[in-house]
Structures are given as C-alpha cells and as structure tokens.
Write a protein that holds these residues in place. Sequence first.
Motif, PDB file in Angstrom:
ATOM      1  N   THR A   1      -1.876  -6.311 -18.824  1.00  0.00           N
ATOM      2  CA  THR A   1      -2.492  -6.631 -17.528  1.00  0.00           C
ATOM      3  C   THR A   1      -3.705  -5.768 -17.194  1.00  0.00           C
ATOM      4  OG1 THR A   1      -1.116  -5.081 -16.269  1.00  0.00           O
ATOM      5  CG2 THR A   1      -0.228  -7.307 -16.643  1.00  0.00           C
ATOM      6  N   GLY A   2      -3.804  -4.606 -17.790  1.00  0.00           N
ATOM      7  CA  GLY A   2      -4.881  -3.689 -17.455  1.00  0.00           C
ATOM      8  C   GLY A   2      -4.580  -2.812 -16.255  1.00  0.00           C
ATOM      9  N   VAL A   3      -3.369  -2.881 -15.715  1.00  0.00           N
ATOM     10  CA  VAL A   3      -2.975  -2.066 -14.558  1.00  0.00           C
ATOM     11  C   VAL A   3      -1.787  -1.193 -14.962  1.00  0.00           C
ATOM     12  CG1 VAL A   3      -2.164  -2.052 -12.171  1.00  0.00           C
ATOM     13  CG2 VAL A   3      -3.776  -3.806 -12.932  1.00  0.00           C
ATOM     14  N   ARG A   4      -1.881   0.090 -14.635  1.00  0.00           N
ATOM     15  CA  ARG A   4      -0.812   1.025 -14.985  1.00  0.00           C
ATOM     16  C   ARG A   4       0.114   1.233 -13.789  1.00  0.00           C
ATOM     17  NH1 ARG A   4       0.312   4.368 -19.017  1.00  0.00           N
ATOM     18  NH2 ARG A   4       1.536   6.266 -18.638  1.00  0.00           N
ATOM     19  N   ALA A   5       1.381   0.945 -13.973  1.00  0.00           N
ATOM     20  CA  ALA A   5       2.364   1.127 -12.917  1.00  0.00           C
ATOM     21  C   ALA A   5       2.554   2.611 -12.618  1.00  0.00           C
ATOM     22  CB  ALA A   5       3.696   0.491 -13.320  1.00  0.00           C
ATOM     23  N   ALA A   6       2.903   2.916 -11.364  1.00  0.00           N
ATOM     24  CA  ALA A   6       3.114   4.300 -10.934  1.00  0.00           C
ATOM     25  C   ALA A   6       4.599   4.621 -10.882  1.00  0.00           C
ATOM     26  CB  ALA A   6       2.495   4.520  -9.555  1.00  0.00           C
ATOM     27  N   PHE A   7       4.936   5.839 -11.250  1.00  0.00           N
ATOM     28  CA  PHE A   7       6.331   6.278 -11.199  1.00  0.00           C
ATOM     29  C   PHE A   7       6.858   6.131  -9.772  1.00  0.00           C
ATOM     30  CE2 PHE A   7       9.500   9.757 -10.711  1.00  0.00           C
ATOM     31  CZ  PHE A   7      10.445   9.265 -11.600  1.00  0.00           C
ATOM     32  N   GLY A   8       8.046   5.546  -9.648  1.00  0.00           N
ATOM     33  CA  GLY A   8       8.611   5.310  -8.327  1.00  0.00           C
ATOM     34  C   GLY A   8       9.673   6.316  -7.924  1.00  0.00           C
ATOM     35  N   GLY A   9      10.508   6.703  -8.877  1.00  0.00           N
ATOM     36  CA  GLY A   9      11.577   7.637  -8.567  1.00  0.00           C
ATOM     37  C   GLY A   9      12.818   7.326  -9.381  1.00  0.00           C
ATOM     38  N   VAL A  10      13.907   7.994  -9.046  1.00  0.00           N
ATOM     39  CA  VAL A  10      15.164   7.813  -9.769  1.00  0.00           C
ATOM     40  C   VAL A  10      16.225   7.251  -8.826  1.00  0.00           C
ATOM     41  CG1 VAL A  10      14.608   9.729 -11.307  1.00  0.00           C
ATOM     42  CG2 VAL A  10      16.024  10.140  -9.286  1.00  0.00           C
ATOM     43  N   HIS A  11      17.279   6.702  -9.434  1.00  0.00           N
ATOM     44  CA  HIS A  11      18.425   6.188  -8.678  1.00  0.00           C
ATOM     45  C   HIS A  11      19.624   7.088  -8.996  1.00  0.00           C
ATOM     46  CE1 HIS A  11      15.872   2.520  -9.493  1.00  0.00           C
ATOM     47  NE2 HIS A  11      15.919   2.532  -8.176  1.00  0.00           N
ATOM     48  N   PRO A  12      19.874   8.101  -8.179  1.00  0.00           N
ATOM     49  CA  PRO A  12      20.966   9.040  -8.442  1.00  0.00           C
ATOM     50  C   PRO A  12      22.314   8.331  -8.539  1.00  0.00           C
ATOM     51  CG  PRO A  12      19.511   9.879  -6.736  1.00  0.00           C
ATOM     52  CD  PRO A  12      19.120   8.461  -6.972  1.00  0.00           C
ATOM     53  N   GLY A  13      23.054   8.668  -9.564  1.00  0.00           N
ATOM     54  CA  GLY A  13      24.372   8.088  -9.752  1.00  0.00           C
ATOM     55  C   GLY A  13      24.364   6.758 -10.472  1.00  0.00           C
ATOM     56  N   ARG A  14      23.201   6.137 -10.573  1.00  0.00           N
ATOM     57  CA  ARG A  14      23.106   4.835 -11.244  1.00  0.00           C
ATOM     58  C   ARG A  14      22.507   4.951 -12.636  1.00  0.00           C
ATOM     59  NH1 ARG A  14      19.903   1.306  -7.053  1.00  0.00           N
ATOM     60  NH2 ARG A  14      19.777  -0.054  -8.875  1.00  0.00           N
ATOM     61  N   GLY A  15      21.955   6.103 -12.953  1.00  0.00           N
ATOM     62  CA  GLY A  15      21.467   6.327 -14.300  1.00  0.00           C
ATOM     63  C   GLY A  15      20.147   5.669 -14.636  1.00  0.00           C
ATOM     64  N   THR A  16      19.370   5.292 -13.622  1.00  0.00           N
ATOM     65  CA  THR A  16      18.101   4.609 -13.879  1.00  0.00           C
ATOM     66  C   THR A  16      16.958   5.265 -13.112  1.00  0.00           C
ATOM     67  OG1 THR A  16      18.585   3.027 -12.097  1.00  0.00           O
ATOM     68  CG2 THR A  16      19.190   2.381 -14.335  1.00  0.00           C
ATOM     69  N   ARG A  17      15.749   4.970 -13.552  1.00  0.00           N
ATOM     70  CA  ARG A  17      14.534   5.358 -12.846  1.00  0.00           C
ATOM     71  C   ARG A  17      13.541   4.215 -12.994  1.00  0.00           C
ATOM     72  NH1 ARG A  17      11.114   9.750 -16.413  1.00  0.00           N
ATOM     73  NH2 ARG A  17      11.208   8.686 -18.434  1.00  0.00           N
ATOM     74  N   ASN A  18      12.438   4.259 -12.212  1.00  0.00           N
ATOM     75  CA  ASN A  18      11.545   3.104 -12.235  1.00  0.00           C
ATOM     76  C   ASN A  18      10.079   3.474 -12.083  1.00  0.00           C
ATOM     77  OD1 ASN A  18      11.035   3.567  -9.495  1.00  0.00           O
ATOM     78  ND2 ASN A  18      12.391   1.944  -8.781  1.00  0.00           N
ATOM     79  N   ALA A  19       9.247   2.457 -12.308  1.00  0.00           N
ATOM     80  CA  ALA A  19       7.813   2.515 -12.029  1.00  0.00           C
ATOM     81  C   ALA A  19       7.455   1.191 -11.378  1.00  0.00           C
ATOM     82  CB  ALA A  19       7.017   2.723 -13.310  1.00  0.00           C
ATOM     83  N   LEU A  20       6.459   1.224 -10.497  1.00  0.00           N
ATOM     84  CA  LEU A  20       6.166   0.059  -9.673  1.00  0.00           C
ATOM     85  C   LEU A  20       4.720  -0.396  -9.791  1.00  0.00           C
ATOM     86  CD1 LEU A  20       7.939   1.309  -6.407  1.00  0.00           C
ATOM     87  CD2 LEU A  20       8.955   0.044  -8.314  1.00  0.00           C
ATOM     88  N   LEU A  21       4.542  -1.701  -9.595  1.00  0.00           N
ATOM     89  CA  LEU A  21       3.217  -2.309  -9.651  1.00  0.00           C
ATOM     90  C   LEU A  21       3.200  -3.456  -8.641  1.00  0.00           C
ATOM     91  CD1 LEU A  21       1.351  -3.248 -12.928  1.00  0.00           C
ATOM     92  CD2 LEU A  21       1.616  -4.932 -11.124  1.00  0.00           C
ATOM     93  N   SER A  22       2.229  -3.467  -7.749  1.00  0.00           N
ATOM     94  CA  SER A  22       2.158  -4.495  -6.716  1.00  0.00           C
ATOM     95  C   SER A  22       1.770  -5.844  -7.312  1.00  0.00           C
ATOM     96  CB  SER A  22       1.135  -4.108  -5.644  1.00  0.00           C
ATOM     97  OG  SER A  22       1.016  -5.131  -4.674  1.00  0.00           O
ATOM     98  N   LEU A  23       2.406  -6.897  -6.799  1.00  0.00           N
ATOM     99  CA  LEU A  23       2.062  -8.269  -7.185  1.00  0.00           C
ATOM    100  C   LEU A  23       1.498  -9.045  -6.003  1.00  0.00           C
ATOM    101  CD1 LEU A  23       5.192  -9.138  -9.375  1.00  0.00           C
ATOM    102  CD2 LEU A  23       2.933  -8.376 -10.150  1.00  0.00           C
ATOM    103  N   GLY A  24       0.975  -8.322  -5.031  1.00  0.00           N
ATOM    104  CA  GLY A  24       0.459  -8.957  -3.826  1.00  0.00           C
ATOM    105  C   GLY A  24       1.285  -8.546  -2.620  1.00  0.00           C
ATOM    106  N   GLU A  25       1.064  -9.200  -1.507  1.00  0.00           N
ATOM    107  CA  GLU A  25       1.738  -8.832  -0.268  1.00  0.00           C
ATOM    108  C   GLU A  25       3.244  -9.047  -0.365  1.00  0.00           C
ATOM    109  OE1 GLU A  25       1.466  -9.693   4.564  1.00  0.00           O
ATOM    110  OE2 GLU A  25       0.220 -10.805   3.152  1.00  0.00           O
ATOM    111  N   ARG A  26       3.996  -7.960  -0.186  1.00  0.00           N
ATOM    112  CA  ARG A  26       5.457  -7.948  -0.172  1.00  0.00           C
ATOM    113  C   ARG A  26       6.072  -8.510  -1.451  1.00  0.00           C
ATOM    114  NH1 ARG A  26       7.465  -5.904   4.175  1.00  0.00           N
ATOM    115  NH2 ARG A  26       9.593  -6.478   3.524  1.00  0.00           N
ATOM    116  N   ARG A  27       5.379  -8.294  -2.580  1.00  0.00           N
ATOM    117  CA  ARG A  27       5.922  -8.636  -3.886  1.00  0.00           C
ATOM    118  C   ARG A  27       5.538  -7.531  -4.865  1.00  0.00           C
ATOM    119  NH1 ARG A  27       3.751 -14.806  -4.064  1.00  0.00           N
ATOM    120  NH2 ARG A  27       5.391 -15.766  -2.792  1.00  0.00           N
TER     121      ARG A  27
END
Length: 238
Positions: free
Chosen positions: A55-81
């Motif tokens: 896509t040419g866009v680099r997602a930004a680190f979002g954070g971790v989910h304590p107790g769930r064993g996961t972490r994420n990065a986010l990228l906007s897909l427009g308004e409220r998506r």
Amino acid sequence: MRTTLSRRMFLVVTGGALVAPLTSFAASEVPELLDHILLGCNDLDRGIAFVEERTGVRAAFGGVHPGRGTRNALLSLGERRYLEIMAPDPEQPDAKNPLALHLRKLPEPRIVGWAAHPGDLVSFAKKLRDAGVAFEGPSPGSRKRPDGRVLQWQTLTLKDNPSGLLPFFIEWSADSLHPSADAPAGCNLIRFEAATPEPDKLSKTAALLLLDLPIIKNEKLQLRATIAGPGGELSATS
C-alpha cells in the motif's frame, strides 16, 4: 428453546432498530457498519512490512493486549474504519488465548476477523436476547496506547457463527479516541466481502443483523478485502 438467527428473530425485532429487509440496503462494496478488519500474522514487524510493501503506508504500533498474548499496529481506512494488524506479543510467550495460539501458526498474513459497530451494545444485546439469539457480552476491553492514553470499549460476540464470516460487535467508550482518527492515513477500503457456498442463507442472517455485507457464492468460506493506498493495492483473505 434457544434459536439461531432465523425468521423468529426477524419477526421479534422487525420495526425496531435492529433489522431491515435485505432489499432496503443500498448497493455498497463495504458494509456501512464495518469498524475494523483484523489482519493476523505470526510476527508484527513482518505484518507491518507486508502491508507497507503493498500500500505504501506504514502502520503505527498500537499497543499490547495484557493477558491475551497479542499486540497490534494500526492503519486508518478512512473515517471510523481501520486495519488492525495483530500478532503474538513476544513479551507474553505463555499466553494461551486461542487467537494468540492461532496467530503463531499463520504462514502468511490473513484476515482473522472483523468488527461492526451497531450503536449502543446494551440495546443491541437486549434485542438479540429477546429473539433467543445466543451471544457473549457485552464485555469490557481496554488497551494502553504508546502515548499512555487508555482506549476502552465493549464487545459482543455471537455464539452461533460457525462459518466465521460474521463479525463481532464493538462499542467504543465515549471518552476514547477512535483508532482511525490518528492512525497513519492514506489508505481506503475499496471492497470487503464474504464468500460462501450458501450465499442466500448468509444474506438472510446478515440482513437480520443489519449488515449490508457483500456476499458472493464460492465453494470456500472466505472473507476478502481490497485496500488501496498511494503505493498500490493490498488484497487479503481469510
């Protein structure tokens, strides 16, 4: 007797805010209530690179989910998506959460779910309960952002979702900034659809949940997304 999503549910809630006839939906390539898509991968850095290369866009680190064993990065897909790239958190190696265990086994990034925002989850849950539809929640969730701000939400999950094509439902706390608002921008969700051998059956269920989900006939059960960015298009499947 507990029912699945059926004609009974339609009769119970028709006239309320939950449902509308399928034919009332305007033609759309993306469900109106889509909140975010979960793109799972076994390593977050590789998942971020996978999306950026296409896509040419680099997602930004979002954070971790304590107790769930996961972490994420986010990228906007427009308004409220937005797109949530989710991977196992190496700081939680012993987490037994089913999603974290599944992510570790993925050979390549794949869609592992999606979320819809139906509005007030308490009201939505009552309509489902009155119709005899089995669900879990609403359940609270939270995540601390890298800047220290805490995001809070509630989710509701259908128990009867054998195909895995239906979403879970989310309501963001009024004092939480929606992730799409400040995630890296530049991408748009062009199409999001479900493929199934029984499109008529899934269409009726989706209509009962007020989901204008594009559905096509295909032998394989699959979610499909097309995301366009300044550097090209990303096609992802479940």
